[in-house]
Design a protein around this motif. Structure first.
Motif, mmCIF file in Angstrom:
data_model
loop_
_atom_site.group_PDB
_atom_site.id
_atom_site.type_symbol
_atom_site.label_atom_id
_atom_site.label_comp_id
_atom_site.label_asym_id
_atom_site.label_seq_id
_atom_site.Cartn_x
_atom_site.Cartn_y
_atom_site.Cartn_z
ATOM 1 N N ALA A 103 5.110 -100.613 -12.145
ATOM 2 C CA ALA A 103 5.559 -99.789 -10.889
ATOM 3 C C ALA A 103 5.956 -100.659 -9.971
ATOM 4 O O ALA A 103 5.383 -101.650 -9.515
ATOM 5 N N THR A 104 7.340 -100.295 -9.358
ATOM 6 C CA THR A 104 7.735 -100.987 -8.254
ATOM 7 C C THR A 104 7.518 -100.203 -6.815
ATOM 8 O O THR A 104 7.073 -98.973 -6.855
ATOM 9 N N ILE A 105 7.884 -100.977 -5.733
ATOM 10 C CA ILE A 105 7.710 -100.079 -4.548
ATOM 11 C C ILE A 105 8.701 -98.901 -4.350
ATOM 12 O O ILE A 105 8.760 -97.954 -3.892
ATOM 13 N N HIS A 106 9.854 -99.464 -5.215
ATOM 14 C CA HIS A 106 11.029 -98.411 -5.136
ATOM 15 C C HIS A 106 10.357 -97.091 -5.916
ATOM 16 O O HIS A 106 10.914 -96.139 -5.677
ATOM 17 N N ASP A 107 9.818 -97.137 -6.995
ATOM 18 C CA ASP A 107 9.120 -96.302 -7.816
ATOM 19 C C ASP A 107 8.179 -95.185 -6.879
ATOM 20 O O ASP A 107 8.248 -94.126 -7.042
ATOM 21 N N VAL A 108 7.444 -96.129 -6.100
ATOM 22 C CA VAL A 108 6.517 -95.309 -5.167
ATOM 23 C C VAL A 108 7.467 -94.329 -4.404
ATOM 24 O O VAL A 108 7.130 -93.176 -4.012
ATOM 25 N N ALA A 109 8.345 -95.097 -3.641
ATOM 26 C CA ALA A 109 8.984 -94.285 -2.689
ATOM 27 C C ALA A 109 9.834 -93.139 -3.394
ATOM 28 O O ALA A 109 9.762 -92.160 -2.604
ATOM 29 N N LYS A 110 10.411 -93.301 -4.480
ATOM 30 C CA LYS A 110 11.168 -92.193 -5.202
ATOM 31 C C LYS A 110 10.226 -91.022 -5.502
ATOM 32 O O LYS A 110 10.438 -89.792 -5.309
ATOM 33 N N VAL A 160 9.848 -90.515 -0.073
ATOM 34 C CA VAL A 160 10.060 -91.400 1.303
ATOM 35 C C VAL A 160 10.821 -92.322 1.049
ATOM 36 O O VAL A 160 11.069 -92.901 -0.159
ATOM 37 N N SER A 161 11.289 -93.203 2.058
ATOM 38 C CA SER A 161 11.907 -94.416 2.034
ATOM 39 C C SER A 161 11.141 -95.672 1.597
ATOM 40 O O SER A 161 9.983 -95.558 1.853
ATOM 41 N N VAL A 162 11.853 -96.871 1.209
ATOM 42 C CA VAL A 162 10.949 -98.075 0.760
ATOM 43 C C VAL A 162 10.432 -98.380 2.077
ATOM 44 O O VAL A 162 9.356 -98.922 2.076
ATOM 45 N N THR A 163 11.005 -98.249 3.321
ATOM 46 C CA THR A 163 10.455 -98.799 4.432
ATOM 47 C C THR A 163 9.253 -98.097 4.775
ATOM 48 O O THR A 163 8.370 -98.819 5.367
ATOM 49 N N VAL A 173 1.589 -91.435 0.138
ATOM 50 C CA VAL A 173 1.837 -92.736 -0.512
ATOM 51 C C VAL A 173 0.878 -93.340 -0.858
ATOM 52 O O VAL A 173 0.882 -93.827 -2.090
ATOM 53 N N TYR A 174 -0.351 -93.365 -0.413
ATOM 54 C CA TYR A 174 -1.604 -93.694 -1.179
ATOM 55 C C TYR A 174 -1.730 -93.098 -2.687
ATOM 56 O O TYR A 174 -2.237 -93.579 -3.489
ATOM 57 N N ASP A 175 -1.696 -91.791 -2.447
ATOM 58 C CA ASP A 175 -1.970 -90.954 -3.705
ATOM 59 C C ASP A 175 -0.899 -91.296 -4.671
ATOM 60 O O ASP A 175 -1.302 -91.405 -6.017
ATOM 61 N N THR A 176 0.316 -91.421 -4.359
ATOM 62 C CA THR A 176 1.269 -91.781 -5.140
ATOM 63 C C THR A 176 1.187 -93.268 -5.850
ATOM 64 O O THR A 176 1.291 -93.381 -7.183
ATOM 65 N N MET A 177 0.743 -94.065 -5.108
ATOM 66 C CA MET A 177 0.441 -95.455 -5.443
ATOM 67 C C MET A 177 -0.795 -95.731 -6.764
ATOM 68 O O MET A 177 -0.692 -96.176 -7.481
ATOM 69 N N GLU A 233 -1.431 -93.000 -8.617
ATOM 70 C CA GLU A 233 -0.862 -92.217 -9.670
ATOM 71 C C GLU A 233 -0.133 -93.160 -10.498
ATOM 72 O O GLU A 233 -0.299 -93.012 -11.826
ATOM 73 N N LEU A 234 0.713 -94.150 -9.844
ATOM 74 C CA LEU A 234 1.430 -94.909 -10.600
ATOM 75 C C LEU A 234 0.644 -96.191 -10.643
ATOM 76 O O LEU A 234 1.284 -97.356 -11.600
ATOM 77 N N ASN A 235 -0.445 -96.424 -10.551
ATOM 78 C CA ASN A 235 -1.166 -97.767 -10.550
ATOM 79 C C ASN A 235 -0.353 -98.973 -9.870
ATOM 80 O O ASN A 235 -0.087 -99.991 -10.689
ATOM 81 N N TYR A 236 0.045 -98.629 -8.668
ATOM 82 C CA TYR A 236 0.894 -99.528 -7.982
ATOM 83 C C TYR A 236 0.103 -100.751 -7.512
ATOM 84 O O TYR A 236 -0.733 -100.539 -6.776
#
Length: 324
Positions: free
Chosen positions: A2-9, A13-16, A36-40, A42-45
């Motif tokens: 996963a990338t920061i863009h995947d987390v944002a999408k 929210v925005s990448v910023t 954001v924390y939960d998404t990271m 979830e995606l193992n970012y």
């Protein structure tokens, strides 16, 4: 991966915004932050620290160059720096120069390439120009380089306290084992303080300097053996480190000289081992933990462009144990 863009999408929210959460900058509501924390999770970012440092020009890493990590003083100092840096959200990049100018220069290049926040210099093999051209926040330890703040203990007072104690215990011929005086180190002031107190009292003194490599155990052995052979009437020793003081104790045992009966000994640093020796070493205590904390604070103050005190001399304390 996963990338920061995947987390944002996925978080909507925005990448910023994700970047601000990662770097704890700017106002982000607790609700958004949790999403954001939960998404990271979830995606193992896994954030790319190197990429973040290149973008922000900061890595939240502080570099520390010391001459010898196996020496107890520098080991305890490095521990104090790492502990306080971690509390401040920074990591430590520890480099062991071994008094090799080539190695020290390579470490400086590595730190610059890794965008460290600043460098704490506990080594002293390179000329001052090597540091002045770095354009980084720098703090020196026991070394004065014009333009940079430094951290040191009150070396002159420490030397004076050591001499005064030995004289008060009845010593009439004092030997001071110190580092090489040709090195431009603030620790040389220990010798100045020692000599001043001895001269005031009219006491005979002998100064023995180590070679440039002040951490050579074989050099200690040779120097101390020569000391007793050349000055059999000495009755007091001030060593510039507790480790050297420990070697003096060992040699006294070999020669059948009693401590503190025939020979009284004062060390410097008050490393943990000083109280473990038998007999326990009387010493001048450097506030090692406070020195480490101050060095980190001085790096952070330079980064924030705040007011900086360049001369930071911390008080020493006489700790009397069994060697006097």
């Amino acid at each position: 991966m996963a990338t920061i863009h995947d987390v944002a999408k996925r978080a909507g929210v925005s990448v910023t915004t994700v970047s601000r959460v990662l770097n704890n900058r700017g106002y982000i509501s607790q609700k958004t932050r949790q999403i954001v924390y939960d998404t990271m999770e979830e995606l193992n970012y896994q954030p790319n620290d190197l990429a973040r440092s290149l973008l922000s020009k900061q890595s939240n890493v502080i570099g520390l160059i010391i001459p010898n990590v196996s020496h107890p003083f520098f080991a305890e100092f490095a521990y104090a720096v790492e502990q306080y840096a971690y509390e401040q959200g920074c990591k430590l990049l520890l480099c062991n120069s071994q008094l090799d100018p080539v190695k020290e220069r390579e470490y400086l290049k590595m730190m610059k390439g890794n965008q460290v926040n600043g460098i704490i210099m506990g080594s002293h093999t390179l000329d001052t120009e090597s540091y002045l051209n770095l354009n980084y926040p720098i703090v020196t330890v026991d070394r004065l380089i014009t333009g940079f703040p430094y951290v040191a203990s009150d070396n002159e007072l420490g030397g004076r306290l050591a001499a005064e104690l030995l004289i008060s215990k009845g010593c009439r011929k004092l030997v001071h084992i110190c580092g090489n005086q040709s090195l431009d180190m603030l620790s040389n002031l220990r010798t100045a303080g020692f000599l001043s107190a001895a001269k005031k009292a009219g006491i005979e003194t002998v100064i023995l300097e180590t070679k440039m490599n002040v951490f050579d155990r074989e050099e200690y052995e040779y120097l101390i053996t020569t000391m007793f052979a050349d000055h059999p009437d000495l009755d007091g020793v001030f060593a510039t480190s507790d480790i050297i003081a420990g070697h003096v104790i060992s040699k006294c045992r070999q020669l059948g000289k009693t401590v503190p009966g025939q020979i009284k000994i004062v060390g410097y640093d008050d490393i943990s081992l000083a109280s473990w020796f038998s007999p326990g070493i009387t010493t001048i205590k450097q506030p090692i933990e406070d020195m480490g904390r101050m060095a980190v604070n001085l790096i952070q103050q330079q980064m924030s462009s705040g007011p900086i005190v360049h001369e930071n001399i911390l008080p020493v304390e006489l700790i009397e144990r069994e060697t006097t």
